[in-house]
Design an enzyme around this catalytic site. Structure first.
Site, PDB file in Angstrom:
ATOM      1  N   ASP A 145     -25.158  10.216  18.552  1.00 32.05           N
ATOM      2  CA  ASP A 145     -24.911  10.348  19.988  1.00 32.05           C
ATOM      3  C   ASP A 145     -26.244  10.308  20.732  1.00 32.05           C
ATOM      4  O   ASP A 145     -27.294  10.598  20.162  1.00 32.05           O
ATOM      5  CB  ASP A 145     -24.201  11.680  20.255  1.00 32.05           C
ATOM      6  CG  ASP A 145     -23.627  11.747  21.658  1.00 32.05           C
ATOM      7  OD1 ASP A 145     -23.416  10.678  22.269  1.00 32.05           O
ATOM      8  OD2 ASP A 145     -23.406  12.860  22.158  1.00 32.05           O
ATOM      9  N   GLY A 146     -26.182   9.944  22.004  1.00 40.30           N
ATOM     10  CA  GLY A 146     -27.393   9.989  22.837  1.00 40.30           C
ATOM     11  C   GLY A 146     -28.257   8.747  22.733  1.00 40.30           C
ATOM     12  O   GLY A 146     -29.341   8.709  23.327  1.00 40.30           O
ATOM     13  N   ARG A 195     -28.614   7.288  26.227  1.00 44.82           N
ATOM     14  CA  ARG A 195     -29.458   8.137  27.085  1.00 44.82           C
ATOM     15  C   ARG A 195     -30.922   8.034  26.682  1.00 44.82           C
ATOM     16  O   ARG A 195     -31.811   7.993  27.523  1.00 44.82           O
ATOM     17  CB  ARG A 195     -28.989   9.596  27.008  1.00 44.82           C
ATOM     18  CG  ARG A 195     -27.861   9.888  27.984  1.00 44.82           C
ATOM     19  CD  ARG A 195     -27.170  11.181  27.642  1.00 44.82           C
ATOM     20  NE  ARG A 195     -26.334  11.017  26.453  1.00 44.82           N
ATOM     21  CZ  ARG A 195     -25.853  12.031  25.738  1.00 44.82           C
ATOM     22  NH1 ARG A 195     -26.142  13.260  26.057  1.00 44.82           N
ATOM     23  NH2 ARG A 195     -25.087  11.794  24.694  1.00 44.82           N
ATOM     24  N   ARG A 221     -29.445  -0.364  26.331  1.00 46.66           N
ATOM     25  CA  ARG A 221     -28.719   0.530  25.414  1.00 46.66           C
ATOM     26  C   ARG A 221     -28.876   0.108  23.955  1.00 46.66           C
ATOM     27  O   ARG A 221     -28.932   0.936  23.054  1.00 46.66           O
ATOM     28  CB  ARG A 221     -27.232   0.555  25.780  1.00 46.66           C
ATOM     29  CG  ARG A 221     -26.920   1.230  27.114  1.00 46.66           C
ATOM     30  CD  ARG A 221     -25.419   1.216  27.389  1.00 46.66           C
ATOM     31  NE  ARG A 221     -24.684   1.930  26.358  1.00 46.66           N
ATOM     32  CZ  ARG A 221     -24.552   3.268  26.315  1.00 46.66           C
ATOM     33  NH1 ARG A 221     -25.105   4.017  27.249  1.00 46.66           N
ATOM     34  NH2 ARG A 221     -23.882   3.841  25.354  1.00 46.66           N
ATOM     35  N   HIS A 224     -29.572   2.070  20.293  1.00 46.77           N
ATOM     36  CA  HIS A 224     -28.813   1.989  19.042  1.00 46.77           C
ATOM     37  C   HIS A 224     -29.736   1.650  17.876  1.00 46.77           C
ATOM     38  O   HIS A 224     -29.570   2.153  16.763  1.00 46.77           O
ATOM     39  CB  HIS A 224     -27.701   0.947  19.167  1.00 46.77           C
ATOM     40  CG  HIS A 224     -26.630   1.363  20.128  1.00 46.77           C
ATOM     41  ND1 HIS A 224     -26.095   2.629  20.124  1.00 46.77           N
ATOM     42  CD2 HIS A 224     -26.002   0.685  21.128  1.00 46.77           C
ATOM     43  CE1 HIS A 224     -25.178   2.719  21.094  1.00 46.77           C
ATOM     44  NE2 HIS A 224     -25.115   1.559  21.716  1.00 46.77           N
ATOM     45  N   SER A 228     -16.663   5.359  16.317  1.00 45.96           N
ATOM     46  CA  SER A 228     -15.277   5.857  16.376  1.00 45.96           C
ATOM     47  C   SER A 228     -14.328   4.763  16.880  1.00 45.96           C
ATOM     48  O   SER A 228     -14.768   3.730  17.404  1.00 45.96           O
ATOM     49  CB  SER A 228     -15.198   7.064  17.311  1.00 45.96           C
ATOM     50  OG  SER A 228     -15.343   6.645  18.656  1.00 45.96           O
ATOM     51  N   THR A 229     -13.034   5.008  16.751  1.00 41.93           N
ATOM     52  CA  THR A 229     -12.046   4.054  17.258  1.00 41.93           C
ATOM     53  C   THR A 229     -12.198   3.880  18.773  1.00 41.93           C
ATOM     54  O   THR A 229     -11.976   2.805  19.306  1.00 41.93           O
ATOM     55  CB  THR A 229     -10.606   4.527  16.935  1.00 41.93           C
ATOM     56  OG1 THR A 229     -10.483   5.903  17.336  1.00 41.93           O
ATOM     57  CG2 THR A 229     -10.306   4.431  15.448  1.00 41.93           C
ATOM     58  N   GLU A 230     -12.635   4.944  19.444  1.00 40.42           N
ATOM     59  CA  GLU A 230     -12.861   4.891  20.903  1.00 40.42           C
ATOM     60  C   GLU A 230     -13.987   3.916  21.272  1.00 40.42           C
ATOM     61  O   GLU A 230     -13.999   3.339  22.351  1.00 40.42           O
ATOM     62  CB  GLU A 230     -13.257   6.287  21.420  1.00 40.42           C
ATOM     63  CG  GLU A 230     -12.160   7.321  21.331  1.00 40.42           C
ATOM     64  CD  GLU A 230     -11.045   7.038  22.310  1.00 40.42           C
ATOM     65  OE1 GLU A 230     -11.347   6.928  23.490  1.00 40.42           O
ATOM     66  OE2 GLU A 230      -9.883   6.911  21.874  1.00 40.42           O
ATOM     67  N   TRP A 280     -14.648   1.032  20.380  1.00 40.31           N
ATOM     68  CA  TRP A 280     -14.275  -0.392  20.563  1.00 40.31           C
ATOM     69  C   TRP A 280     -14.140  -0.729  22.046  1.00 40.31           C
ATOM     70  O   TRP A 280     -14.175  -1.885  22.431  1.00 40.31           O
ATOM     71  CB  TRP A 280     -12.941  -0.711  19.866  1.00 40.31           C
ATOM     72  CG  TRP A 280     -12.988  -0.694  18.371  1.00 40.31           C
ATOM     73  CD1 TRP A 280     -12.388   0.228  17.563  1.00 40.31           C
ATOM     74  CD2 TRP A 280     -13.647  -1.616  17.485  1.00 40.31           C
ATOM     75  NE1 TRP A 280     -12.638  -0.061  16.242  1.00 40.31           N
ATOM     76  CE2 TRP A 280     -13.394  -1.184  16.170  1.00 40.31           C
ATOM     77  CE3 TRP A 280     -14.427  -2.772  17.688  1.00 40.31           C
ATOM     78  CZ2 TRP A 280     -13.887  -1.861  15.050  1.00 40.31           C
ATOM     79  CZ3 TRP A 280     -14.918  -3.440  16.566  1.00 40.31           C
ATOM     80  CH2 TRP A 280     -14.651  -2.995  15.286  1.00 40.31           C
ATOM     81  N   ARG A 297     -16.160  -0.177  24.369  1.00 43.20           N
ATOM     82  CA  ARG A 297     -17.446  -0.530  24.990  1.00 43.20           C
ATOM     83  C   ARG A 297     -17.530  -2.042  25.189  1.00 43.20           C
ATOM     84  O   ARG A 297     -16.791  -2.806  24.557  1.00 43.20           O
ATOM     85  CB  ARG A 297     -18.588  -0.064  24.095  1.00 43.20           C
ATOM     86  CG  ARG A 297     -18.634   1.433  23.986  1.00 43.20           C
ATOM     87  CD  ARG A 297     -19.686   1.885  23.016  1.00 43.20           C
ATOM     88  NE  ARG A 297     -19.656   3.329  22.962  1.00 43.20           N
ATOM     89  CZ  ARG A 297     -20.715   4.104  23.001  1.00 43.20           C
ATOM     90  NH1 ARG A 297     -21.912   3.572  23.069  1.00 43.20           N
ATOM     91  NH2 ARG A 297     -20.596   5.412  22.950  1.00 43.20           N
ATOM     92  N   LEU A 310     -27.871  12.541  -3.829  1.00 43.87           N
ATOM     93  CA  LEU A 310     -27.255  12.721  -2.518  1.00 43.87           C
ATOM     94  C   LEU A 310     -26.103  11.733  -2.289  1.00 43.87           C
ATOM     95  O   LEU A 310     -26.200  10.563  -2.662  1.00 43.87           O
ATOM     96  CB  LEU A 310     -28.336  12.470  -1.448  1.00 43.87           C
ATOM     97  CG  LEU A 310     -27.909  12.521   0.007  1.00 43.87           C
ATOM     98  CD1 LEU A 310     -27.672  13.962   0.431  1.00 43.87           C
ATOM     99  CD2 LEU A 310     -28.980  11.890   0.904  1.00 43.87           C
TER     100      LEU A 310
END
Ligand code: FPP
Length: 154
Positions: free
Chosen positions: A18-19, A22, A31, A35, A77-79, A81, A83, A142
Site C-alpha cells: 500500500d502507499g 502516495r 504512480r 509501484h 486484490s480483486t478490487e 482491476w 484501476r 522461508l
C-alpha cells in the site's frame, strides 16, 4: 544487526502492499514509479526475512527447526482491476519482472506459494507462477506467499 537466537523461529508476517501511489505523488513521480519502488521493497523484505533465518539457524537448515518461517505479501486484490488499464498493465509487468529476477531462486532456500485466483492472469504469468511453485516446493527455508487477485468477499 544482532538478533536473539530464536528471533526468526516461527516468524510469520503479513504485508499489505500500500502507499505506492502516495510515495510517487509526494515526489512528483507517476504512480507506476511508486509501484516499481514497491516491488523493490517487496524483494528487499523477502531477502531480509531469508537472511534472518540464516542468522538464527545457520547450522540447522530444516523446516522444523526453523519453525516454518513465512511472509505473506498481499500484492493485488480483486478490487485493483478497477484501476486504469495502463496502471494494471504496469503492475502486471512488474509482477512478472520481479518473479523472474526478484530472487536468486536457485541459490536461495526459499519456497514460493501463490494465493488468489490466478486463472484471470496472463497465461505466461500463470506458467511462471506454476514453475516457481514447483521448482521451489522442496525448499526448506522461508516460505514467501504472494496473494494476487485475492479478495475478502465470496
Ligand atoms: C498498492 O499501492 C499497491 C498495489 C495495488 C500494487 C502492488 C503490486 C506491485 C508493485 C507489483 C509487484 C508485486 C510483487 C509481489 C513483485 P496503492 O497504489 O494502492 O498506493 P496508494 O494507496 O498510495 O494509492
Amino acid at each position: 544487526m544482532e538478533h536473539p537466537k530464536d528471533f526468526a523461529k516461527g516468524l510469520s508476517i503479513g504485508i499489505i502492499m500500500d502507499g505506492n501511489g502516495r510515495w510517487a505523488k509526494s515526489r512528483g513521480l507517476p504512480r507506476t514509479a511508486g509501484h516499481k519502488k514497491g516491488a523493490q521493497v517487496f524483494q528487499d523484505i523477502a531477502n531480509y526475512c531469508d537472511e534472518l533465518g540464516k542468522i538464527a539457524y545457520l547450522t540447522k537448515a530444516n523446516r522444523t527447526e526453523q519453525g516454518n518461517r513465512s511472509v505473506y505479501f498481499y500484492a493485488f486484490s480483486t478490487e485493483n482491476w478497477k484501476r486504469p488499464a495502463e496502471e494494471v498493465g504496469a503492475i502486471m509487468r512488474l509482477f512478472g519482472e520481479y518473479l523472474i529476477k526478484g530472487f536468486d531462486y536457485k541459490n536461495r532456500n526459499i519456497r514460493i506459494c501463490f494465493m488468489g485466483d490466478r486463472t484471470a492472469l496472463d497465461p505466461k504469468l500463470q506458467k511462471l507462477m506454476n514453475e516457481l511453485e514447483t521448482d521451489s516446493a522442496s525448499k526448506t527455508g522461508l516460505t514467501v506467499n504472494i496473494a494476487v487477485n485475492y479478495g475478502g468477499r465470496p
